[in-house]
Write an enzyme that holds these catalytic residues in place. Sequence first.
Site, short mmCIF file in Angstrom:
data_model
loop_
_atom_site.label_atom_id
_atom_site.label_comp_id
_atom_site.label_asym_id
_atom_site.label_seq_id
_atom_site.Cartn_x
_atom_site.Cartn_y
_atom_site.Cartn_z
N LYS A 35 0.80 -1.23 0.00
CA LYS A 35 0.00 0.00 0.00
C LYS A 35 0.83 1.28 0.00
O LYS A 35 0.37 2.33 -0.45
CB LYS A 35 -0.92 0.00 1.22
CG LYS A 35 -2.01 -1.07 1.18
CD LYS A 35 -3.16 -0.65 0.28
CE LYS A 35 -4.37 -1.58 0.48
NZ LYS A 35 -5.48 -1.18 -0.41
N SER A 69 -9.33 -0.22 6.07
CA SER A 69 -9.40 -1.22 7.14
C SER A 69 -8.04 -1.44 7.79
O SER A 69 -7.93 -2.12 8.78
CB SER A 69 -9.91 -2.55 6.58
OG SER A 69 -8.97 -3.08 5.68
N GLU A 119 -9.53 -13.95 -4.07
CA GLU A 119 -10.33 -13.38 -2.98
C GLU A 119 -10.59 -14.44 -1.91
O GLU A 119 -10.55 -15.63 -2.19
CB GLU A 119 -11.70 -12.93 -3.51
CG GLU A 119 -11.66 -11.71 -4.39
CD GLU A 119 -13.06 -11.35 -4.84
OE1 GLU A 119 -13.42 -10.17 -4.72
OE2 GLU A 119 -13.80 -12.24 -5.32
N GLY A 154 -15.77 -13.30 0.68
CA GLY A 154 -15.82 -11.98 0.05
C GLY A 154 -15.57 -12.11 -1.44
O GLY A 154 -14.65 -11.52 -1.98
N ASP A 179 -17.14 -11.09 -4.07
CA ASP A 179 -17.81 -10.13 -4.96
C ASP A 179 -17.05 -9.91 -6.26
O ASP A 179 -17.65 -9.80 -7.33
CB ASP A 179 -18.00 -8.79 -4.24
CG ASP A 179 -16.67 -8.24 -3.74
OD1 ASP A 179 -16.16 -8.77 -2.73
OD2 ASP A 179 -16.12 -7.32 -4.36
N SER A 202 1.24 -9.82 -0.35
CA SER A 202 0.91 -8.39 -0.36
C SER A 202 1.14 -7.66 0.96
O SER A 202 1.29 -6.44 0.97
CB SER A 202 -0.53 -8.20 -0.82
OG SER A 202 -1.42 -8.91 0.00
#
Lengths: 319, 319
Positions: free
Chosen positions: A52, A77, A203, A207, A209, A303
Amino acid sequence: MTPTFDDIESAAKQIVGAAHKTPVATSRTINARTGAEVFFKCENLQRAGAFKFRGAYNALSRFTPDERRRGVVTFSSGNHAQAIALAGQVLGIPRVIVMPSDAPEVKRIATEGYGGEVILYDRDKEDREAIGKRLASERGLTLVPPYDHPHIIAGQGTATRELIEEVGALDLLFVPCGGGGLLSGSAIAANAMEANCKVIGVEPAAGDDGARSFRTKTLQTVNNPKTVADGARTPSLGSLTFPLVLQYVADMVTVDDPTLLKTMFYLWERLKLVVEPTGALGAAAALAGTTPIRGLRVGVILSGGNVDLTQMPAWIQYR
Amino acid sequence: MTPTFDDIESAAKQIVGAAHKTPVATSRTINARTGAEVFFKCENLQRAGAFKFRGAYNALSRFTPDERRRGVVTFSSGNHAQAIALAGQVLGIPRVIVMPSDAPEVKRIATEGYGGEVILYDRDKEDREAIGKRLASERGLTLVPPYDHPHIIAGQGTATRELIEEVGALDLLFVPCGGGGLLSGSAIAANAMEANCKVIGVEPAAGDDGARSFRTKTLQTVNNPKTVADGARTPSLGSLTFPLVLQYVADMVTVDDPTLLKTMFYLWERLKLVVEPTGALGAAAALAGTTPIRGLRVGVILSGGNVDLTQMPAWIQYR
């Protein structure tokens, strides 16, 4: 504005000297077990413990002098929160972070440790985007969301750019997927550098989606899914990331929590690297055997490594 | 035959291509907290998860063809066992490993996984050296003990040689101490390369035989000490390592188990590196504040990463 590989090249120049060029880990044992050559890009060793920082620094370092003076607001989050807090600290930009009250304590404490002002909200009752937008308007802050922003996507793509630059051609690349910032940036980079490299988004099963959106070609959402992959509990892909995922990603797969934790501990024991559950999504899919990898050159983005060790007594049974 | 720096130089050539040149980790947070520049030599990332592979490969690769054919026997609580098992596998040498029945399961399984024949003994009732010698004589095996052997000591010294070669002059070097193989090898190397570098040996408080031996200049022993630092439960320094420790080591200090576990988890969270309790001894002493490090360039050997994760529910309270 949809980011391109040129934007990733520009981001790579922008973050040089600020972000780490993270190492690539390999394991003879894992290669022998899979019959593949697996290259793990260690973004858990990135500053603030996750990829990030790349996007956050790329975005914040492009602020105008006036924007820098007024400051940044974001919602996250955890790992994006820490990244914005640290990048802002490095650049001298005031920062306000909207975090869910149930975010891992280790992530909240780290965010405060980097000097971010943390505002907590109730994930079940409040809308973090609305809070972020209100704070931006009330305080004159610039909103930098966690994934749906061209500078964020371009910054995250620099990890895959570095990986391919270091190890060469890949047949497959497994990338964790929450809101799709890392995934779409990675896919843009892989597509531009190695057209034959298939990018797989991963994923948590609860979750899914993104996987459903990918299959139906219509944006699907999920409401506060229960999964240990706290970094992938985002409600949906974004307006920028969803079209990029459809355009550049070869497949989307899911991993259930027990498999995810088992893989996480396997990485701890084999690579001696602390990877958080969300950070192990790509590895879990690569090692699960559902996508054939034998004989292939396989990239995996680890990650992040901001694990909440207080969860260990509950998690260790899945080792 | 007492090993010298020439033997370490020779060992470095011997193990090149077989052992990893491990990375050196640094942390801005740790440097800011301590006011020092701390360089962590990551032997947890060495093959088989500990520095032990250096000495094991150095010793086994010097076997005569006849010795290679007949095989090796050793005794070890864990990491040397794995290292001999793996080095023997690489070199095609049969190997018998005498391990205590209470060694961490993860170490026993790994040793068997590298194709070593494991013979368990009761640490409270039997003498591992006697068992090793009997097996050597009965089966014509060559005994390679875990630390008191010139090729082992010289091999272990290559880690510090690499560290100083990479980062340059050090003022202090903190090294975990069990039987003193790593410590004496490190001290020989540091003394030869950087005469002003003070080498500090670090033991668990319950297994402080080395510190007592150092102070009294007389070999002291300890009987099966209870400590989480399972790699440092050796009864005493050796006939080769004790004089070397007296000659080259500047000080010996101890760390209690709660401090050791707290430091171990701190390394996991800050460096994202899995270090085992014994492997965190040097870091625990360096960060404890009892030896002043502010303003200094400090080396720390993270000696291994073969942690028994099933212990986590018991250990996490010390985080």
